[in-house]
Design a protein around this motif. Structure first.
Motif, short mmCIF file in Angstrom:
data_model
loop_
_atom_site.label_atom_id
_atom_site.label_comp_id
_atom_site.label_asym_id
_atom_site.label_seq_id
_atom_site.Cartn_x
_atom_site.Cartn_y
_atom_site.Cartn_z
N ASP A 298 0.78 -1.22 0.00
CA ASP A 298 0.00 0.00 0.00
C ASP A 298 0.82 1.28 0.00
O ASP A 298 0.33 2.34 -0.38
CB ASP A 298 -0.92 0.01 1.24
N SER A 299 2.03 1.20 0.48
CA SER A 299 2.86 2.42 0.49
C SER A 299 4.32 2.02 0.40
O SER A 299 4.70 0.88 0.68
CB SER A 299 2.62 3.22 1.78
N LYS A 300 5.12 3.01 0.01
CA LYS A 300 6.57 2.76 -0.12
C LYS A 300 7.14 2.41 1.25
O LYS A 300 8.01 1.56 1.38
CB LYS A 300 7.26 4.03 -0.65
N LEU A 301 6.63 3.08 2.26
CA LEU A 301 7.14 2.85 3.61
C LEU A 301 6.97 1.39 4.03
O LEU A 301 7.90 0.75 4.52
CB LEU A 301 6.42 3.78 4.59
N THR A 302 5.76 0.86 3.81
CA THR A 302 5.52 -0.51 4.26
C THR A 302 6.29 -1.51 3.39
O THR A 302 6.72 -2.56 3.88
CB THR A 302 4.01 -0.85 4.25
N ARG A 303 6.49 -1.14 2.14
CA ARG A 303 7.30 -2.03 1.30
C ARG A 303 8.73 -2.07 1.81
O ARG A 303 9.38 -3.10 1.83
CB ARG A 303 7.26 -1.57 -0.16
N LEU A 304 9.20 -0.90 2.24
CA LEU A 304 10.57 -0.83 2.78
C LEU A 304 10.69 -1.59 4.10
O LEU A 304 11.71 -2.21 4.37
CB LEU A 304 10.95 0.63 3.04
#
Ligand SMILES: Nc1ncnc2c1ncn2[C@@H]1O[C@H](COP(=O)(O)OP(=O)(O)OP(=O)(O)O)[C@@H](O)[C@H]1O
Length: 938
Positions: A298-304
């Motif tokens: 859902d977001s770059k942050l959670t992917r990171l």
């Protein structure tokens, strides 16, 4: 090693009430009770009635640790991140992230202030200390990267000009960030310098809740690669990654009164934090035993943070809240989510790499080839001995594998043989093509590593300068520092320079910045080419596999078996050759590293000798007796010199290095023993001796790690020239030898280094920094140039692969012993071809004179010898060994008439961009630096 489940550790930190909150008359509603519990009181209720709180469970939260306003930075570190360090060193991943609303103290915990540093510096200091403690048992290399996620885009904080970065996942689902700068470092201070610099690039703006609010999520990644030494640890290597994340503050639009851009930023921040909260919720459900889909995408942050939360990482979350009643809602939701996160479990496992097949491309080539050989051998083995030599009966299944044109309908032996020979040629061609691609990949990887090292060195040099600019004399704690500062401030005021007279940036630093852009551009191109090449290699592999499947299950004749045997033999020879090359490259890179280290030791020793001489002169001139302790040290030093043990060791290394490089022991000429300063040092006995007098202090010196080695003399006012700068550019990176330098490149680097006017660089004057930068700039050019050249070569090969045997079988079938097309039969065959546009472009870009041609090494202009350098006595290492084409094993000898690449540094100065010999303007001109220096970076 079995993966183990690990509970996410959640700590809570309650900061003190801020001045603004006190002014607003806010009451304290968050109370720490015991070591693990916090009570959040509803400001709507009676705040005095703490006794009731044990009944309202929803307001009492338990964590692994709770800190209140009295907790120091050290307390927080010890209870959260400290225990992760050992794990990272042994190859485990770890993550620490600060979570909480805006202004709650996340950056304070992670970064801290100079007097009270936060988790970043404390963790890194412990990490490097632990590395020092185990250096005997293992080799380590440490690198870092630093990025921010701002408005759902990724930015490199170490190189913000690189634009937005791409986040990808590789085949194993590991997150990769293409083009992110990774800098090799050797101590915590270096990382902090880079971090401080990166933080200045971080997006932050004043908001209603925090004057210096971070508007982005910042992710610092530190990678530690460890290679064990010793007989038991053969082949064991591991990689541990440490992520330290300072999240942007969550906030409510109503509370922050944000408008326009701030509001939009807030929306993005909240969106990513919402995604994070959703992941935490889903993961905690899963931790509680229920299967639940976790949407990290859902977001770059959670992917990171995917691994940190749900994968292979020991993770610590430090949640932050304000104790103020005015922030009750934010605190409540933070506590709820942080409490939930306690249910999350991760599965940690050690990232062990088997050296023989870890991601080093050189060893990858070998293991790939080995697999192919095994496969082919087993195919030969599977032949039915009873049927050998006679045409096999038509196997309907095997027959169906033949393409219509190849189906042996006529079944004549002649036809069969023709068809087999065609297939064999195609197979050989296919393997050749793959091998070419692999070689290109190997070169590109080498180029990448070189570029990476060069970028790291430049960035560190720039960071040094920036630190120097903002904190002049930061390394100088001598008593006369204040005097000097005052005098310089007065001088600056007298000049009427005022605030505007900031120290001018040295030309070399400006150049270094330009070089970074150039190198990064080159790196991006190299990476893109690598990616393309990898894809093409994969498709060539699948084509070759298809081709192999076309062979009948049982060979039809001796010829066919012979073909398979030949293929195996060919692959074996290629494997042998690749192994030799990889070994040579690794050995050469190791030697180059040791050479650099030795050169530094030499320079340092000469510096020591100079200091001793100066001291002695001072003593003699002043008629002072030598203190007994000093006399003893002089004696020890002289004895060691007289014995010549150090010289012997140096000569031994030099001889070994030379013989290892060119394979002939006799070729190595040991350097003459150093006599230069011995005579002058031996006269210490002439001096009067006493036990009472203080040793006259010597000039300030700082070792490469920033450790002070001696104090400045109060009797001699050194002024600017007297201050010894720390060794600036010749950093010994802790990169493992196999990835540090390629043989070919180090050979060329040596040429350019030896031609460099600053090759015999002394590190004992402030000018040394400029000179070293200049040397680096020259080195960079050769690195960029060589990288561009390799890329061009790889592209050439790529072009050639379009005419590969796989696609044109008739061409390869021309000579059964050498089925390659003419343009791929050796480097000479290619030398005459016109270069690609890319190569032309890189030639144009490169300031060094580049000469293609069959100029033997011996005929090239010989560089001046480098004083005390072991490198000056080592012969050049061939760029690439002749391959085992034509099925002949390769012998690692220097190429006599091999087309060479000549690099003339002198020509660079005449033709290309000039490196001005102008010394850097003194950064110490003004002393207002500290006052004007950046406030605590966020
Ligand atoms: N434990 C603490 N002790 C003293 N001061 C603190 C503490 N925590 C935070 N502060 C101060 O509170 C202010 C806000 O803290 P900080 O910038 O760390 O918040 P933040 O959570 O990072 O905010 P944002 O998300 O907006 O960036 C700073 O001035 C900081 O110095």
């Amino acid at each position: 090693m079995e993966p183990r489940d690990q509970q996410l550790v959640v700590a809570l930190r309650i900061r003190p009430l801020s001045e603004a909150e006190l002014e607003q008359g806010a009451a304290v509603v968050a109370h720490k009770v015991g070591d693990q519990t916090v009570v959040l009181m509803d400001p709507g209720e009676d705040p005095e009635d703490t006794l009731r709180t044990h009944r309202s469970r929803e307001k009492t939260f338990t964590f692994d640790t709770v800190f209140d306003q009295h907790a120091s930075q050290g307390d927080v570190y010890r209870a959260t991140a400290q225990h992760l360090v050992a794990g990272v060193l042994s190859g485990y991943n770890a993550t620490v992230f600060a979570y909480g609303p805006s202004g709650a103290g996340k950056t304070h915990t992670m970064l801290g202030v100079d007097a009270e540093p936060g988790i970043y510096l404390r963790t890194l200091t412990d990490l490097f200390q632990a590395i020092e403690g185990t250096r005997e048992d293992a080799d380590y290399s440490v690198s870092m990267s630093y990025l921010e996620v701002y408005n759902e885009v990724l930015r490199d904080l170490l190189n913000p000009s690189s634009g937005f970065l791409d986040l990808r996942e590789d085949a194993r689902g590991a997150v990769q960030i293409a083009g992110l700068t990774e800098v090799s470092t050797s101590n915590a201070q270096e990382i902090m310098q880079l971090l401080t610099r990166g933080n200045r690039q971080r997006t932050q703006e004043p908001t209603a809740t925090n004057r210096t609010s971070s508007r982005s999520h910042a992710v610092l990644q530190v990678t530690v690669r460890q290679q064990s030494r010793g007989p038991d640890a053969a082949g064991e290597a591991c990689v541990g990654r440490l992520f330290m994340v300072d999240l942007a503050g969550s906030e409510r639009a109503a509370q922050t009164q944000n408008r326009g851009k701030r509001l939009q930023e807030g929306a993005h921040i909240n969106r990513s934090l919402l995604a994070l909260s959703n992941c935490i919720a889903a993961l905690s459900e899963r931790g509680g035993g229920r299967a639940h889909f976790v949407n990290f995408r859902d977001s770059k942050l959670t992917r990171l943070l995917k691994d940190a939360l749900g994968g292979n990482s020991r993770t610590v979350m430090v949640a932050h809240i304000s104790p103020a009643s005015t922030h009750f809602e934010e605190s409540r939701s933070t506590l709820l989510y942080a409490h939930r996160a306690r249910n999350i479990k991760t599965r940690v496992k050690r990232n062990l790499l088997n050296v023989s097949c870890h991601s080093d491309p050189r060893t990858d080539v070998i293991s790939d080839l080995r697999r192919q050989i095994e496969h082919l051998k087993s195919k030969v083995e599977r032949q039915d001995p009873g049927k050998r030599g006679e045409p096999a009966a038509r196997d309907p299944q095997a027959g169906s594998l033949w393409p219509p044109a190849m189906t042996p309908t006529q079944d004549t032996e002649e036809d069969s043989r023709l068809q087999m020979s065609r297939i064999r040629a195609q197979l050989v061609g296919a393997f050749e093509e793959q091998l070419e691609m692999r070689r290109s990949l190997l070169e590109l990887e080498n180029a990448s590593v070189e570029l990476h090292v060069a970028v790291s060195r430049h960035l560190l040099a720039i960071a040094d300068w920036e630190r120097e600019k903002t904190h002049p004399h930061a390394q100088d704690e001598s008593p006369e520092r204040d005097e000097r500062q005052e005098a310089e401030v007065e001088a600056a005021d007298a000049d009427g320079d005022g605030e505007e007279d900031a120290p001018a940036e040295p030309h070399e630093v400006t150049l270094a910045r330009e070089e970074v852009s150039l190198l990064l551009a080159e790196q991006r191109k190299t990476v893109a080419l690598q990616a393309g090449l990898e894809q093409r290699l994969a498709s060539a592999q699948s084509k070759a596999a298809q081709l192999e499947r076309l062979l009948p299950a049982r060979a039809l004749s001796e010829d066919q078996q012979e073909a398979l045997r030949l293929l195996c033999r060919a692959q074996e020879l290629e494997l042998e050759n690749a192994g030799l090359q990889a070994g040579l490259l690794r050995r050469d890179s190791l030697l180059s590293q040791k050479d650099r280290l030795l050169r530094r030791c030499h320079q340092h020793r000469r510096l020591c000798e100079r200091i001793i001489r100066d001291q002695r002169r001072l003593l003699r001139d002043g008629g002072l007796p030598v203190p007994a302790a000093l006399a003893e040290s002089y004696g020890l030093y002289s004895r060691e010199r007289d014995e010549g043990s150090l010289d012997r060791l140096l000569r031994l290394h030099s001889a070994m290095a030379s013989s290892l490089r060119d394979g002939s022991v006799g070729a190595a000429t040991p350097p003459p023993p150093e006599e230069s300063s011995r005579d002058q040092l031996d006269d210490w006995r002439d001096l009067p001796c006493s036990g009472q007098l203080e040793l006259p202090p010597v000039l300030l010196d700082t070792d490469s790690d920033g450790h002070r080695s001696s104090k400045a003399t109060p009797s001699k006012k050194p002024g600017k020239q007297g201050i010894l700068v720390p060794p600036p550019a010749l950093r010994i990176l802790l990169t493992p030898p196999s990835r540090e330098k390629s043989g070919s490149l180090s050979a060329r680097s040596r040429v350019s280094k030896l031609c460099s006017p600053v090759a015999g660089l002394e590190l004992d004057t402030p000018r040394a920094a400029a000179a070293a930068l200049k040397e680096m700039a020259l080195g960079t050019k050769s690195i960029a140039l060589i990288a561009a050249t390799r890329r061009s070569k790889a592209q050439d090969r790529e072009g050639a692969s379009g005419r590969s045997s796989l696609h044109r079988p008739e061409e390869v079938a021309r000579d059964p012993r050498d089925p390659r097309p003419a343009d791929r039969r050796g480097p000479h065959a290619r030398a005459g071809r016109g270069g690609s546009a890319e190569r032309k472009a890189s030639r144009k870009r490169a300031p060094l004179l580049l000469t293609w041609g069959a100029q033997p090494v011996a005929e090239r202009p010989q560089p001046p010898p480098l004083e005390h350098s072991t490198e000056s006595q080592t012969p050049l290492v061939p760029q690439q060994l002749p391959s085992a084409r034509g099925f002949l094993p390769a012998v690692p000898t220097a190429p006599k008439g091999k087309p060479g690449l000549s690099l003339h540094a002198g020509s660079a100065d005449s033709g290309g961009r000039r490196h001005s010999p102008r010394p850097p303007s003194s950064p110490r001109k003004r002393q207002g630096g500290s006052a004007r220096g950046p406030r605590r970076p966020k």
